[in-house]
Design an enzyme around this catalytic site. Structure first.
Site, PDB file in Angstrom:
ATOM      1  N   VAL A  10       0.787  -1.105  -0.037  1.00  0.00           N
ATOM      2  CA  VAL A  10       0.012  -0.063   0.038  1.00  0.00           C
ATOM      3  C   VAL A  10       0.728   1.257   0.039  1.00  0.00           C
ATOM      4  O   VAL A  10       0.322   2.452  -0.260  1.00  0.00           O
ATOM      5  CB  VAL A  10      -1.268  -0.058   1.199  1.00  0.00           C
ATOM      6  CG1 VAL A  10      -1.970  -0.842   0.971  1.00  0.00           C
ATOM      7  CG2 VAL A  10      -0.258  -0.287   2.466  1.00  0.00           C
ATOM      8  N   GLY A  11       2.214   1.079   0.166  1.00  0.00           N
ATOM      9  CA  GLY A  11       3.064   2.168   0.095  1.00  0.00           C
ATOM     10  C   GLY A  11       4.533   2.239   0.372  1.00  0.00           C
ATOM     11  O   GLY A  11       4.735   1.102   0.813  1.00  0.00           O
ATOM     12  N   GLU A  12       5.096   3.107   0.103  1.00  0.00           N
ATOM     13  CA  GLU A  12       6.520   2.874   0.382  1.00  0.00           C
ATOM     14  C   GLU A  12       6.928   4.168   1.070  1.00  0.00           C
ATOM     15  O   GLU A  12       6.740   5.227   0.511  1.00  0.00           O
ATOM     16  CB  GLU A  12       7.402   2.690  -0.960  1.00  0.00           C
ATOM     17  CG  GLU A  12       8.870   2.402  -0.546  1.00  0.00           C
ATOM     18  CD  GLU A  12       9.318   1.430  -1.577  1.00  0.00           C
ATOM     19  OE1 GLU A  12      10.646   1.062  -1.452  1.00  0.00           O
ATOM     20  OE2 GLU A  12       8.642   0.843  -2.560  1.00  0.00           O
ATOM     21  N   GLY A  13       7.237   4.014   2.123  1.00  0.00           N
ATOM     22  CA  GLY A  13       7.267   5.322   3.160  1.00  0.00           C
ATOM     23  C   GLY A  13       8.918   5.667   3.251  1.00  0.00           C
ATOM     24  O   GLY A  13       9.811   4.946   2.309  1.00  0.00           O
ATOM     25  N   TYR A  15      10.670   5.355   5.621  1.00  0.00           N
ATOM     26  CA  TYR A  15      11.518   4.368   6.328  1.00  0.00           C
ATOM     27  C   TYR A  15      11.128   2.643   5.832  1.00  0.00           C
ATOM     28  O   TYR A  15      11.461   1.788   6.577  1.00  0.00           O
ATOM     29  CB  TYR A  15      11.037   4.243   7.805  1.00  0.00           C
ATOM     30  CG  TYR A  15      11.022   5.671   8.311  1.00  0.00           C
ATOM     31  CD1 TYR A  15      12.286   6.418   8.258  1.00  0.00           C
ATOM     32  CD2 TYR A  15       9.964   6.274   8.609  1.00  0.00           C
ATOM     33  CE1 TYR A  15      12.416   7.614   8.784  1.00  0.00           C
ATOM     34  CE2 TYR A  15      10.035   7.762   8.813  1.00  0.00           C
ATOM     35  CZ  TYR A  15      11.328   8.535   8.979  1.00  0.00           C
ATOM     36  OH  TYR A  15      11.204   9.711   9.243  1.00  0.00           O
ATOM     37  N   GLY A  16      10.609   2.493   4.640  1.00  0.00           N
ATOM     38  CA  GLY A  16      10.420   1.218   4.257  1.00  0.00           C
ATOM     39  C   GLY A  16       9.055   0.700   3.731  1.00  0.00           C
ATOM     40  O   GLY A  16       8.276   1.817   3.412  1.00  0.00           O
ATOM     41  N   VAL A  18       5.318  -0.789   3.147  1.00  0.00           N
ATOM     42  CA  VAL A  18       4.094  -0.852   3.769  1.00  0.00           C
ATOM     43  C   VAL A  18       3.011  -1.720   3.034  1.00  0.00           C
ATOM     44  O   VAL A  18       2.717  -1.541   2.176  1.00  0.00           O
ATOM     45  CB  VAL A  18       3.362   0.260   4.254  1.00  0.00           C
ATOM     46  CG1 VAL A  18       1.917   0.053   5.471  1.00  0.00           C
ATOM     47  CG2 VAL A  18       4.158   1.224   5.067  1.00  0.00           C
ATOM     48  N   LYS A  33       4.729  -2.975   8.455  1.00  0.00           N
ATOM     49  CA  LYS A  33       5.591  -1.934   7.877  1.00  0.00           C
ATOM     50  C   LYS A  33       6.983  -2.902   7.797  1.00  0.00           C
ATOM     51  O   LYS A  33       7.395  -2.998   8.992  1.00  0.00           O
ATOM     52  CB  LYS A  33       5.627  -0.666   8.908  1.00  0.00           C
ATOM     53  CG  LYS A  33       6.755   0.253   8.272  1.00  0.00           C
ATOM     54  CD  LYS A  33       6.536   1.604   8.938  1.00  0.00           C
ATOM     55  CE  LYS A  33       5.452   2.385   8.386  1.00  0.00           C
ATOM     56  NZ  LYS A  33       5.543   3.751   9.077  1.00  0.00           N
ATOM     57  N   ASP A 135       7.635  15.257  10.783  1.00  0.00           N
ATOM     58  CA  ASP A 135       7.325  15.218   9.572  1.00  0.00           C
ATOM     59  C   ASP A 135       5.845  15.174   9.439  1.00  0.00           C
ATOM     60  O   ASP A 135       5.491  14.148   8.710  1.00  0.00           O
ATOM     61  CB  ASP A 135       8.008  14.100   8.859  1.00  0.00           C
ATOM     62  CG  ASP A 135       8.011  14.078   7.573  1.00  0.00           C
ATOM     63  OD1 ASP A 135       7.903  14.910   6.716  1.00  0.00           O
ATOM     64  OD2 ASP A 135       8.145  12.953   6.789  1.00  0.00           O
TER      65      ASP A 135
END
Length: 302
Positions: A10-13, A15-16, A18, A33, A135
């Site tokens: 569902v995502g790439e933040g 810090y890694g 998700v 995560k 952030d």
């Protein structure tokens, strides 16, 4: 990691990665995560363990996304990877604002107020426990569409990494919510940096557009100066000593109401206190919760 079935990324933040995943035993949907670790010879770095215990502690607040579990695994190269297991929320504030804007509508004033109160409450809780987020942005604020519950995410690793200065993926790191003291290179900053971000998010909830949309640090500062006036030693003692300070064009402050039409007088007053240049004078998240803007809100329902 056999306990969970990954359903989709569902995502790439910062810090890694998700993933949305299902706990096999219960069928419960969670967010996994996967965090990259800067390994030393001892395996998981102590900074990460500190962050995780911190997150666990912060999880008791209803407006901070809950850390349910922590799993350790190995990747293909045999390196240690940590999986943080969070409660799953179906959307975030960025998507919510985008969807409202796509319909040509505005977010109802009452909804803005409810979301803002929850945000101030979550931030006040973090600050009360000595934690800066650093952030805050709509993308990091998770939401439940049915209950309109808001929760702060991407908290845990923010402290060990300080302000993330680059994105690991092609997504550029947004500067839109970053406080002027950080943009100007202050080495010591504190809880007011988060309050500035909260102010920017407040304005965006009212108008469905980001308040300051710079694509570089200089541009970001100029957008801020154009609206709020170019700061000087009088309004912000010590500003000209900051590392990135230069001689900037001189603008006088505009009326906030021109940029955030539709916000009532109490709302404008609160917003102006969140967007004060001098971090020492900026309202705290805890004080913000007591502002008259929230007087007519049914706080018990949140």
């Amino acid at each position: 990691m056999d306990a969970y079935e990954k359903l989709e990324k569902v995502g790439e933040g910062t810090y890694g990665k998700v993933y949305r995943a299902k706990e096999k035993a219960t069928g419960k949907i969670v967010a996994l995560k996967k965090t990259r670790l800067h390994e030393d010879d001892e395996g998981v770095p102590p900074t990460t363990l500190r962050e995780v215990s911190l997150l666990r502690m912060l999880s008791i607040d209803p407006h901070i996304v809950r850390l349910l579990d922590l799993k350790q695994g190995q990747n293909k190269e045999g390196k240690t990877v940590l999986y943080l297991v969070f409660e799953y929320m179906d959307t975030d504030l960025k998507k919510y604002i985008r969807n409202v804007r796509a319909t040509g509508q505005m977010i109802p004033a009452k909804t803005v107020k409810g979301l803002m109160y929850q945000l101030c409450k979550g931030v006040a809780f973090c600050h009360g426990h000595g934690v800066l987020h650093r952030d805050l942005k709509p993308h990091n604020l998770l939401m439940d569409r049915k209950t309109m519950m808001l929760k702060i995410a991407d908290l845990g690793l923010s402290r060990a990494f300080t302000i993330p200065l680059k994105k690991y993926t092609h997504e550029i790191l947004t500067l839109w919510y970053r406080a002027p003291e950080v943009l100007l290179g202050a080495t010591h900053y504190s809880t007011p940096v988060d309050v500035w971000s909260v102010g920017c998010i407040f304005a965006e909830l009212v108008t469905t557009r980001a308040l300051f949309q710079g694509d570089s640090e200089l541009q970001q500062l100029l957008h801020i100066f154009r609206l709020l006036g170019t700061p000087n030693e009088e309004v912000w003692p010590g500003v000209s000593e900051l590392r990135n300070w230069h001689e900037y064009p001189q603008w006088s402050p505009q009326n906030l109401s021109s940029m955030v039409p539709g916000l009532d007088a109490d709302g404008l007053d609160l917003l102006s206190k969140m967007l004060l240049y001098n971090p020492l004078k900026r309202i705290s998240a805890k004080k913000a919760m007591e502002h008259p803007y929230f007087d007519d809100l049914n706080k018990a329902s949140l």
